[in-house]
Write an enzyme that holds these catalytic residues in place. Structure first.
Site, PDB file in Angstrom:
ATOM      1  N   ASP A 107     -17.004  -4.786-103.777  1.00 20.36           N
ATOM      2  CA  ASP A 107     -17.951  -3.465-104.167  1.00 20.36           C
ATOM      3  C   ASP A 107     -18.739  -3.416-105.323  1.00 20.36           C
ATOM      4  O   ASP A 107     -19.724  -3.257-105.407  1.00 20.36           O
ATOM      5  CB  ASP A 107     -17.028  -2.197-103.950  1.00 20.36           C
ATOM      6  CG  ASP A 107     -15.684  -2.109-104.922  1.00 20.36           C
ATOM      7  OD1 ASP A 107     -15.432  -3.222-105.386  1.00 20.36           O
ATOM      8  OD2 ASP A 107     -15.255  -1.107-105.287  1.00 20.36           O
ATOM      9  N   LYS A 152     -11.573  -8.109-101.717  1.00 19.29           N
ATOM     10  CA  LYS A 152     -10.795  -6.695-102.436  1.00 19.29           C
ATOM     11  C   LYS A 152      -9.474  -6.771-102.821  1.00 19.29           C
ATOM     12  O   LYS A 152      -8.678  -6.517-101.968  1.00 19.29           O
ATOM     13  CB  LYS A 152     -11.148  -5.722-101.443  1.00 19.29           C
ATOM     14  CG  LYS A 152     -12.580  -5.316-101.313  1.00 19.29           C
ATOM     15  CD  LYS A 152     -12.899  -4.046-102.419  1.00 19.29           C
ATOM     16  CE  LYS A 152     -12.292  -2.807-102.294  1.00 19.29           C
ATOM     17  NZ  LYS A 152     -12.633  -1.925-103.478  1.00 19.29           N
ATOM     18  N   ASP A 183     -21.282 -10.369 -94.544  1.00 22.08           N
ATOM     19  CA  ASP A 183     -22.576  -9.976 -93.815  1.00 22.08           C
ATOM     20  C   ASP A 183     -23.357  -8.748 -94.474  1.00 22.08           C
ATOM     21  O   ASP A 183     -24.635  -8.748 -94.720  1.00 22.08           O
ATOM     22  CB  ASP A 183     -21.930  -9.090 -92.580  1.00 22.08           C
ATOM     23  CG  ASP A 183     -22.692  -8.511 -91.635  1.00 22.08           C
ATOM     24  OD1 ASP A 183     -23.765  -9.184 -91.333  1.00 22.08           O
ATOM     25  OD2 ASP A 183     -22.666  -7.498 -91.086  1.00 22.08           O
ATOM     26  N   ASP A 206     -27.391  -9.245 -96.512  1.00 23.43           N
ATOM     27  CA  ASP A 206     -28.448  -8.246 -96.444  1.00 23.43           C
ATOM     28  C   ASP A 206     -28.919  -7.652 -97.449  1.00 23.43           C
ATOM     29  O   ASP A 206     -30.109  -7.308 -97.682  1.00 23.43           O
ATOM     30  CB  ASP A 206     -27.867  -7.061 -95.287  1.00 23.43           C
ATOM     31  CG  ASP A 206     -28.408  -7.433 -93.917  1.00 23.43           C
ATOM     32  OD1 ASP A 206     -28.306  -8.623 -93.360  1.00 23.43           O
ATOM     33  OD2 ASP A 206     -28.561  -6.320 -93.104  1.00 23.43           O
ATOM     34  N   TYR A 237     -13.656 -10.211 -88.038  1.00 26.15           N
ATOM     35  CA  TYR A 237     -14.814 -10.363 -86.786  1.00 26.15           C
ATOM     36  C   TYR A 237     -13.863 -10.955 -85.687  1.00 26.15           C
ATOM     37  O   TYR A 237     -14.155 -10.775 -84.549  1.00 26.15           O
ATOM     38  CB  TYR A 237     -15.693 -11.356 -87.032  1.00 26.15           C
ATOM     39  CG  TYR A 237     -17.058 -10.685 -87.757  1.00 26.15           C
ATOM     40  CD1 TYR A 237     -17.105 -10.062 -88.939  1.00 26.15           C
ATOM     41  CD2 TYR A 237     -18.312 -10.885 -87.197  1.00 26.15           C
ATOM     42  CE1 TYR A 237     -18.180  -9.383 -89.375  1.00 26.15           C
ATOM     43  CE2 TYR A 237     -19.448 -10.476 -87.633  1.00 26.15           C
ATOM     44  CZ  TYR A 237     -19.588  -9.667 -88.758  1.00 26.15           C
ATOM     45  OH  TYR A 237     -20.677  -8.951 -89.070  1.00 26.15           O
TER      46      TYR A 237
END
Ligand code: IPM
Ligand code: MG
Length: 367
Positions: A224, A192, A248, A252, A142
């Site tokens: 993942d 990751k 983020d 969600d 970000y």
């Protein structure tokens, strides 16, 4: 001693509608619980852009640095889609997070019993769900440099940089372990490390920090796989620790497990201030919902529960936070539903203000 201070930034879209219910609840705590706050209000996002040409005025930024807690509604909307990137509503929110150094973003995903049927997953997979995502909020892709769109070899190249320092990873890891101690003593860290060096460092530093928390069980998962496990068997998790971008996305995903984005609060915490309280901003996880703005349909619960988190994490009022959360639970158990929570037929949705009033009635009944 002066009253604790709150800066309210309702923002755009449904932000002002849901925040107006929170203001009534703040007033209730002053009237009925002798818990009075000095409340001020200002603009953020598109609303600030309309007034000042920027998504966050410097004066507002300065005020946010001074208060004990910021409550934010939501930012953004179609009217601002064509604005230059540098003044988009989201930049106001990101500036607050960055300049207040709110590195630890707490996003609980809790499934209320009354709403278990409403999840897109089977009831037994989500009933009783109570997980906490701790998302790093001030670094990573970000904010990493270099970034931008430039011309190279006759074509455009878009660049963002995933960058984490050890100290950035360490401080958010500490906040996740501390939180786990007050919950079920388990942290699952997601990155990751199989493809990203920043992930390797993340895993290393989290493992190091863990040495100070032998009572907490630490596991690591590729992000993942984490996304997959969240929809397969979400109750395996207690605290999930992850970076800004994965956080983020995963938050969600976790939010939807509970049935509606309209239910979920968040706290963004930084280092302690002189008075011992952490720098803090509280906001619902949902966005500005332009499709239902101005119709009185928005669910104010996520914003109200964000204020409950403020009571708990900024003002040391755990008992009053419990009271507010119990009032929300009671109203849901009584079948009161805003439009986003309508699973079956035969239930008439209530408006934003009716939901707020029902929660205040439940608060009244609690004293
Ligand atoms: C969130 C939002 C923000 C983010 C946007 C509005 C900048 O999606 O808080 O999850 O990406 O962090
Ligand atoms: Mg998001």
């Amino acid at each position: 001693m002066s009253n604790p201070s709150i800066l309210i930034l309702p923002g755009d879209g449904i932000g002002p509608e849901v925040m107006s219910e929170v203001k009534k609840i703040i007033t209730w705590f002053g009237d009925k619980r002798d818990l009075t706050f000095d409340v001020s209000e200002d603009l953020v996002g598109g609303a600030a852009h309309d007034a000042h040409g920027v998504p966050l005025h410097d004066d507002t930024m300065a005020k946010a640095q001074e208060v004990d807690a910021v409550l934010l509604g939501a930012v953004g909307g179609p009217a601002y889609d064509d604005l230059d990137f540098s003044v988009k509503p989201e930049r106001g929110l990101l500036r607050l997070r960055k300049e207040m150094d709110l590195f630890s973003n707490l996003r609980p995903a809790q499934c209320f019993d009354a709403l278990a049927d409403f999840s897109s997953l089977k009831k037994d997979i989500v009933a009783g769900l109570d997980i906490m995502i701790v998302r790093e909020l001030t670094s990573g892709v970000y904010f990493g440099e270099p970034r931008g769109i430039s011309e190279q070899n006759g074509e455009r190249v878009g660049i963002n940089t995933q960058r984490y320092t050890e100290s950035e990873i360490r401080r958010v890891a500490i906040s996740a372990f501390e939180l786990a101690k007050r919950r079920n003593n388990r942290v699952c860290s997601m990155e990751k490390a199989n493809v990203m060096e920043s992930g390797i460092l993340w895993r290393d530093v989290v493992t190091e920090v863990h040495k100070d928390y032998p009572e907490v069980e630490l596991s690591h998962m590729y992000a993942d796989n984490g996304a997959m496990q969240l929809v397969r068997a979400p109750k395996q998790f207690d605290v999930i620790l992850t970076d800004n971008l994965f956080g983020d996305i995963l938050s969600d995903c976790a939010a939807m497990l509970t049935g509606s984005l309209g239910m979920l609060p968040s706290a963004s915490l930084g280092a302690p201030m002189e008075n011992g309280r952490p720098k803090a901003m509280y906001e619902p996880v949902h966005g500005s919902a332009p499709d239902i703005t101005g119709q009185g349909k928005a669910n104010p619960i996520a914003c109200i529960l964000s204020f409950a988190m403020a009571l708990r994490y900024s003002f040391d009022q755990g008992v009053e936070a419990d009271r507010l959360e119990a009032a929300v639970e009671k109203v849901l158990a009584d079948g009161v539903r805003t439009g986003d929570l309508l699973a079956g037929e035969g239930v008439t949705p209530v408006s934003t203000t009716e939901m707020g009033a029902a929660i205040i009635a439940a608060l009244d009944a609690s004293v």
